[in-house]
Design a protein around this motif. Structure first.
Motif, PDB file in Angstrom:
ATOM      1  N   ASP A 105      -4.920  -5.893  -0.298  1.00  0.00           N
ATOM      2  CA  ASP A 105      -5.221  -5.450   1.067  1.00  0.00           C
ATOM      3  C   ASP A 105      -6.656  -5.884   1.368  1.00  0.00           C
ATOM      4  N   SER A 106      -6.870  -6.568   2.488  1.00  0.00           N
ATOM      5  CA  SER A 106      -8.156  -7.265   2.694  1.00  0.00           C
ATOM      6  C   SER A 106      -9.352  -6.318   2.607  1.00  0.00           C
ATOM      7  N   GLU A 107      -9.191  -5.079   3.099  1.00  0.00           N
ATOM      8  CA  GLU A 107     -10.309  -4.120   3.078  1.00  0.00           C
ATOM      9  C   GLU A 107     -10.623  -3.704   1.641  1.00  0.00           C
ATOM     10  N   GLU A 160      -4.556   3.005   4.591  1.00  0.00           N
ATOM     11  CA  GLU A 160      -5.617   2.363   3.796  1.00  0.00           C
ATOM     12  C   GLU A 160      -6.667   3.375   3.343  1.00  0.00           C
ATOM     13  N   ASN A 174      -2.075   2.152   9.950  1.00  0.00           N
ATOM     14  CA  ASN A 174      -2.432   1.240   8.858  1.00  0.00           C
ATOM     15  C   ASN A 174      -3.780   1.636   8.259  1.00  0.00           C
ATOM     16  N   LYS A 194       0.821  -1.223   0.000  1.00  0.00           N
ATOM     17  CA  LYS A 194       0.000   0.000   0.000  1.00  0.00           C
ATOM     18  C   LYS A 194       0.846   1.261   0.000  1.00  0.00           C
TER      19      LYS A 194
HETATM   20 MG    MG Z   1      -5.601  -4.124   5.398  1.00  0.00          MG
END
Ligand code: MG
Ligand code: NAD
Length: 396
Positions: free
Chosen positions: A149-151, A230, A226, A124
Motif C-alpha cells: 500500500d503506497s502510504e 489504511e 480507504n 489491506k
Molecule cells: Mg493506499
C-alpha cells in the motif's frame, strides 16, 4: 532468482506486479498466477508469463481455462481452497504478492505468512480483519512482511532500520518518532458540493484524480473508507499507540506519507502516483530495481498543498478511526459491512451516501464477540454480511 505467486493476478496490482517482473526478468520468475473468474484475462497472462500453475477460484473458470490453454505450454490449472493453500506454501515459492481484493484474500495470505514466505501485502482488508492474529502469525513463522500500500510503503521507507525489522511489534517512541502522517488525496469528491454527494454515480466515484485502481478501492477512496482501512492497517503494521497516527489530506498524491520525529524532522517519501514504485521496493528490498515509473518532475508538480479531513464529508473515515479505537471485532465488522455496501453501490442498488449508513448500522448493531481464531473472524465477517444485506433494503 525469486519464484513468485501473484494472488489477484488479473487485477490492477496484479498487472503492475507483472510489469515490474517483466522489467527485471533476471531476478524474478512467475511461479503461479491466481485469480477469481476472468478466464480471458488469465489466458492472456499465461501466454505472456508462462507460469507453472494457473489457479482459478471459480471451478468452472478453471475448466474453461484448461480447455483454452495450448497443452504444449505445460501449465497446470488448479481450483479449490486446499489447492490454493498448497500453491502459496509450496517449497519452490519464495515470494507471495497478496493482491486479492477484500476478505477473500485472508486465508491464502495468512497461509503464506504461516509458511514463512516473503509476503508483499496489498490486500489491506486481510490485515484489517485479522490484525493481531496476522501479526502474531508473522512473528511465529518469521515471515518477511512488506507493505505494498503506497502510504505504508512510504512510511516503511521513512522509518529507521530497527523499526523496519520489527513490524507489528516496534516501539515508535523509543526510536524517536512522534507521529506518522498518513496522507490521502481526498479522492474525486474532495470539493464536490455536499448536497450533491447523494446523487454521485459509480462511474463518478471510480474516477480517481491521481490513481488508477480496481473498482472497490476506487469507491473506498471516494468515501475515504480507504484511508480509514489504511489507518487500521498502519495501526497494526507500525504498532501505533493512541494519537501517534494522523490523517493529512494532500490532493496532489506526490507525498505518499511522512514520519515526524521528536527533534522536529519530518521525513517524507515522494514519487509519481504509480503502484509500480512501492511494488518494486517490496520486491527488491533492501536493494533497488527498475520499476518503469517516470522520475518525479518537481517543475511539473509546482505546488504541494495540505488540509485537515472533514469528517462531515467523509463519515466513513470517522467510523474507521472509531472502530480502530474499539478494537479487532469492530474493525472486522466495519470491513465486512463496507464490502457489502460498496458492492451494492457499484451495482446501483444503493446511493453513494448510503454506504456510510450501512456501515454505521452494522458497527452499532452487530453483536461483537471476542475473537481468538481465524474461524471466529470468518464467522463474525459472515454474520455481518447477513446483517448488512438486510440493511440494503432500507436504502434501495
Ligand atoms: Mg493506499
Ligand atoms: P482489482 O479489483 O483490480 O483486482 C482484484 C483481484 O482479486 C483480481 O485478480 C480478482 O480476480 C481477484 N479476486 C477477486 N475476488 C476474489 C476471490 N473471491 N478469490 C480470489 N481472488 C479474487 O483490485 P486491485 O485494485 O488490484 O486491489 C487489490 C488489493 O490491493 C485490494 O485489497 C486493494 O485495497 C489493494 N490495493 C490496491 C491498490 C491499487 O492501486 N489498485 C493500492 C493499494 C492497495
Amino acid at each position: 532468482m525469486q519464484n513468485m505467486v501473484i494472488l489477484g493476478a488479473t487485477g490492477s496490482i496484479g498487472a503492475s506486479t507483472l510489469s515490474v517482473i517483466s522489467a527485471n526478468p533476471d531476478a524474478y520468475r512467475v511461479y503461479a498466477l491466481v485469480a477469481n473468474a476472468s478466464v480471458d484475462k488469465m489466458l492472456a497472462l499465461c501466454l505472456t508469463h508462462r507460469p507453472q500453475v494457473a489457479h482459478m477460484v471459480d471451478s468452472q473458470a478453471a475448466l474453461t481455462l484448461h480447455a483454452k490453454l495450448p497443452p504444449e505450454l505445460n501449465i497446470k490449472v488448479s481450483s479449490g481452497e486446499d489447492e490454493l493453500i498448497a500453491l502459496v506454501t509450496a517449497t519452490e515459492v519464495d515470494t507471495v504478492m497478496a493482491a486479492i481484493v477484500g476478505a477473500a484474500g485472508l486465508v491464502p495470505t495468512l497461509a503464506a505468512v504461516k509458511a514463512g514466505k516473503r509476503v508483499l501485502l496489498a490486500n489491506k482488508e486481510a490485515l484489517v480483519m485479522s490484525g493481531e492474529l496476522f501479526i502474531e502469525a508473522t512473528k511465529a513463522s518469521g515471515a518477511t512482511l512488506l507493505p505494498v500500500d503506497s502510504e505504508h510503503n512510504a512510511i516503511f521507507q521513512c522509518l529507521p532500520e530497527e523499526v523496519q525489522a520489527n513490524l507489528g511489534r516496534c516501539d515508535l517512541a523509543a526510536s524517536g518518532i512522534s507521529h506518522i502522517l498518513l496522507t490521502g488525496s481526498g479522492g474525486p469528491f474532495l470539493t464536490t458540493e455536499l448536497a450533491s454527494l447523494a446523487s454521485m454515480t459509480p462511474a463518478q466515484a471510480c474516477k480517481h484524480p491521481n490513481w488508477s485502481m480496481g473498482p472497490k478501492i476506487s469507491v473506498d477512496s471516494a468515501t475515504m473508507m480507504n484511508k480509514g482501512l489504511e489507518f487500521i492497517e498502519a495501526r497494526w503494521l507500525f504498532n501505533t499507540q493512541k494519537d501517534q497516527l494522523k490523517v493529512v489530506i494532500h490532493p496532489q498524491s506526490v507525498i505518499h506519507s511522512m514520519v515526524q520525529y521528536r527533534d522536529g524532522s519530518v521525513i517524507a517519501q515522494m514519487g509519481n502516483p504509480d503502484m509500480r514504485t512501492p511494488i518494486a521496493h517490496c520486491m527488491s528490498y533492501p536493494q533497488r530495481i527498475r520499476s518503469g515509473v517516470e522520475p518525479l518532475d518537481f517543475f511539473k508538480v509546482g505546488q504541494l498543498s495540505f488540509c485537515e479531513p472533514d469528517f462531515n464529508r467523509f463519515p466513513c473515515l470517522a467510523l474507521a478511526i472509531a472502530a480502530c479505537a474499539q478494537g479487532q471485532e469492530a474493525t472486522t465488522v466495519l470491513n465486512a459491512a463496507n464490502e457489502i455496501a460498496v458492492e451494492a453501490f457499484l451495482q446501483g442498488q444503493i446511493g453513494f451516501t448510503h454506504i456510510a449508513k450501512v456501515n454505521e448500522a452494522c458497527l452499532s448493531s452487530v453483536p461483537k464477540r471476542a475473537m481468538t481464531s481465524i474461524d471466529d473472524i470468518i464467522a463474525l465477517d459472515a454474520q455481518t454480511r447477513i446483517y448488512a444485506r438486510e440493511q440494503l433494503a432500507k436504502f434501495a
